[in-house]
Design an enzyme around this catalytic site. Structure first.
Site, PDB file in Angstrom:
ATOM      1  N   HIS A   1     -29.919 -69.679  82.565  1.00  0.00           N
ATOM      2  CA  HIS A   1     -29.699 -71.065  82.998  1.00  0.00           C
ATOM      3  C   HIS A   1     -30.099 -71.296  84.453  1.00  0.00           C
ATOM      4  O   HIS A   1     -30.454 -72.417  84.836  1.00  0.00           O
ATOM      5  CB  HIS A   1     -28.231 -71.449  82.816  1.00  0.00           C
ATOM      6  CG  HIS A   1     -27.805 -71.501  81.385  1.00  0.00           C
ATOM      7  ND1 HIS A   1     -26.493 -71.518  80.992  1.00  0.00           N
ATOM      8  CD2 HIS A   1     -28.535 -71.526  80.226  1.00  0.00           C
ATOM      9  CE1 HIS A   1     -26.414 -71.555  79.669  1.00  0.00           C
ATOM     10  NE2 HIS A   1     -27.640 -71.558  79.185  1.00  0.00           N
TER      11      HIS A   1
ATOM     12  N   HIS B   1     -24.290 -65.645  77.430  1.00  0.00           N
ATOM     13  CA  HIS B   1     -25.015 -64.953  78.502  1.00  0.00           C
ATOM     14  C   HIS B   1     -25.838 -65.897  79.375  1.00  0.00           C
ATOM     15  O   HIS B   1     -26.898 -65.532  79.886  1.00  0.00           O
ATOM     16  CB  HIS B   1     -25.904 -63.851  77.917  1.00  0.00           C
ATOM     17  CG  HIS B   1     -25.190 -62.973  76.934  1.00  0.00           C
ATOM     18  ND1 HIS B   1     -24.209 -62.087  77.324  1.00  0.00           N
ATOM     19  CD2 HIS B   1     -25.268 -62.886  75.581  1.00  0.00           C
ATOM     20  CE1 HIS B   1     -23.727 -61.473  76.246  1.00  0.00           C
ATOM     21  NE2 HIS B   1     -24.347 -61.952  75.183  1.00  0.00           N
ATOM     22  N   CYS B   2     -25.333 -67.114  79.549  1.00  0.00           N
ATOM     23  CA  CYS B   2     -26.044 -68.127  80.345  1.00  0.00           C
ATOM     24  C   CYS B   2     -27.478 -68.301  79.855  1.00  0.00           C
ATOM     25  O   CYS B   2     -28.411 -68.458  80.644  1.00  0.00           O
ATOM     26  CB  CYS B   2     -26.026 -67.771  81.831  1.00  0.00           C
ATOM     27  SG  CYS B   2     -24.385 -67.790  82.561  1.00  0.00           S
ATOM     28  N   ALA B   3     -27.627 -68.252  78.542  1.00  0.00           N
ATOM     29  CA  ALA B   3     -28.955 -68.406  77.930  1.00  0.00           C
ATOM     30  C   ALA B   3     -28.798 -69.106  76.581  1.00  0.00           C
ATOM     31  O   ALA B   3     -29.173 -68.576  75.535  1.00  0.00           O
ATOM     32  CB  ALA B   3     -29.629 -67.047  77.764  1.00  0.00           C
TER      33      ALA B   3
END
Length: 412
Positions: free
Chosen positions: A124, A369-371
Site C-alpha cells: 500500500h 499484508h498491506c497488499a
C-alpha cells in the site's frame, strides 16, 4: 568467508527465549527483523557517551555526532553503490521515502493528463500516495497485472507506457509472494519504450524487502529512486533511506519545511533552500537511528552479502519442499522466490492458523499484508506469511511443518 547460522544466532539473544512453553521460532522478519547485539550496543554507546544534536552545533560533541551521521551517509552510498553521498536522503522509512517522492517529484514533474504505472503486487505504501496525488492533480494510474504465477509479464509493459508516462514505480521483491522482479531488465525495457515515444520516464524501485536479501547496485539497476527501511535490515525502526539520482534531487522542491533544510530565511527577501540531500531533511533527524543503521550495515557486511544470499536461498528451497508435505496447504506465488512464503491451510482463516502457530511458539504474519490488491487477485481475504532471515534454520522450518500438520489434524 564461511557462513554459520549457529554463530549468527548467538548475536540475537531474543531467539533464545521460549514462547508458550516452546522455543521461539521467529518467522516474521519481513515485517521487522530482529536486531543483533552489535546494533543495540552501538546505539546504547552513542546515547551514553556521544549524543548531541547534529549539523548546527560548534561544540565538540555536536561536531563529532555530525561527522558520525554524515559518515553513515557515505557508508550507505557505498553499500548500495550510489555515485555520491549527496544522493542519500535519510527518511523515517520506505513509506515516507515514497511519500516524499510523490509530493516533491510528483508535484514537479507529473501533470494533469499524464500517467504513471504501478503493479498489482505493490505494498500500500507504493499505491496510496499515488492515488492521493492523482486525486489532486488528475493523472492516470495504470496497473501492471500479475500473471497466474504471481509474476509480471514483461510483454504487457508495452501497452502501459506511452509518451505521457512519467513514472514506473514497482517493488524489487514482493512482500507477499516473494516474487523477485528482474529490475534491470524491466528498467531497460521501460526506458526503451519511453524513448521510442519521445517520453520522459523515471523509475522508482521499492526495496523494502530486497535490501535484506540481495546486494543492491543502484547504478547497475539504472533506477532513478530506490527506497528502503532500516528495520528490515536488522537496524532500528524510524529510519530509512531514499536514494535519488542527483540530477533529479537537484530539480525537486522540498517537501517539508523547517530547520536544517534552508540556506536563508528572510521575512523580506524570502527563503532559499539547502542543496540535496539536506533540502529534504527538515528538523532534527533520528540521530540514534542513523547510527544504528550504520551498525546494521557493518553487521551484514561482516557476514558477507553473497554468503547471506546463499544461506537464505538454500533455506528457501528446503522450506518450499517441506511445506509441500502439508496436505491441505496452498502456496501463493512463484516457485522461485526469495524471503517470504505466503500460504493458507485448507479453508481455515489465516488468523486462526496464526493463533494456533503462536501456541507452538511460532511467529508468523497473518492478514492482507498491506497488499489488498494481491488478496483480490487470489480471491482471498487474508494469507499466512512465513519469512526467512539470516538467523532462520532448517529446524525452524521443520517446527513450522510439524505444527501445521498438527493444526490440520485438530481443525480437520
Amino acid at each position: 568467508m564461511t557462513f554459520s547460522v549457529k554463530k549468527v544466532r548467538q548475536d540475537f539473544p531474543v531467539l533464545t527465549q521460549q514462547v508458550n512453553g516452546h522455543p521461539l521460532v521467529y518467522l516474521d522478519s519481513a515485517a521487522s527483523a530482529q536486531k543483533p547485539v552489535s546494533v543495540i550496543e552501538r546505539e546504547s554507546e552513542f546515547c551514553l557517551h556521544q549524543y548531541a544534536a547534529v549539523h548546527r552545533g560548534i561544540h565538540t560533541l555536536s561536531s563529532a555526532a555530525t561527522r558520525m551521521v554524515e559518515n553513515v551517509r557515505y557508508q550507505i552510498a557505498q553499500f548500495i553503490h550510489a555515485q555520491s553521498h549527496e544522493e542519500i536522503v535519510f527518511v523515517k522509512g520506505t513509506t515516507e521515502g515514497i511519500n516524499l517522492i510523490a509530493n516533491s517529484y510528483g508535484r514537479k514533474f507529473i501533470n494533469n493528463g499524464d500517467n504513471i504505472v504501478i503493479t498489482e503486487m505493490e505494498h500500500h505504501a507504493n499505491i496510496v500516495p499515488w492515488y492521493m496525488l492523482a486525486e489532486q492533480i488528475g493523472f492516470e494510474i495504470r496497473v501492471w497485472p500479475l500473471n497466474e504465477n504471481g509474476e509480471l509479464d514483461q510483454a504487457i509493459l508495452a501497452s502501459l507506457i506511452d509518451s505521457r508516462t512519467k513514472l514506473l514505480s514497482f517493488t524489487h521483491l514482493s512482500n507477499v509472494l516473494g516474487t523477485v522482479n528482474p529490475v534491470r531488465q524491466i528498467i531497460k525495457q521501460a526506458r526503451k519504450l519511453a524513448d521510442e515515444q519521445e517520453g520522459r520516464l523515471h523509475i522508482l524501485v521499492d526495496g523494502a524487502q530486497a535490501i535484506m536479501h540481495k546486494q543492491i547496485d543502484v547504478q547497475d539497476l539504472d533506477c532513478d529512486f530506490y527506497v528502503f527501511s532500516s528495520h528490515k535490515l536488522y537496524g532500528p525502526t524510524g529510519i530509512g533511506v531514499l536514494y535519488g539520482r542527483k540530477s533529479l534531487l537537484d530539480a525537486m522542491p522540498p517537501w517539508e519545511g523547517g530547520g536544517a533544510m534552508i540556506k536563508q530565511v528572510s521575512l523580506q527577501k524570502g527563503i532559499t533552500y539547502a542543496e540535496p540531500p539536506w533540502r529534504f531533511e527538515a528538523g532534527t533527524p533520528n540521530i540514534t537511528g542513523i547510527i544504528g543503521l550504520g551498525a546494521a550495515v557493518d553487521y551484514v557486511t561482516s557476514l558477507g552479502l553473497d554468503e547471506i544470499q546463499q544461506h537464505e536461498q538454500a533455506l528457501m528451497d528446503y522450506a518450499m519442499a517441506r511445506l509441500k508435505e502439508v496436505k491441505t496447504l496452498k502456496l501463493y506465488g512463484p516457485e522461485q522466490r526469495q524471503g517470504v512464503i505466503a500460504f493458507n491451510l485448507g479453508r481455515h482463516h489465516a488468523y486462526d492458523v496464526g493463533s494456533f502457530l503462536d501456541q507452538y511458539g511460532i511467529a508468523i504474519r497473518t492478514g492482507h499484508h498491506c497488499a489488498l490488491p494481491v488478496m483480490e487477485h487470489y480471491h482471498v481475504s487474508s494469507m499466512c506469511r512465513a519469512s526467512l532471515a539470516i538467523y532462520t534454520t532448517q529446524e525452524d522450518i521443520d517446527a513450522l511443518v510439524v505444527a501445521l500438520q498438527r493444526i490440520e489434524q485438530l481443525l480437520g
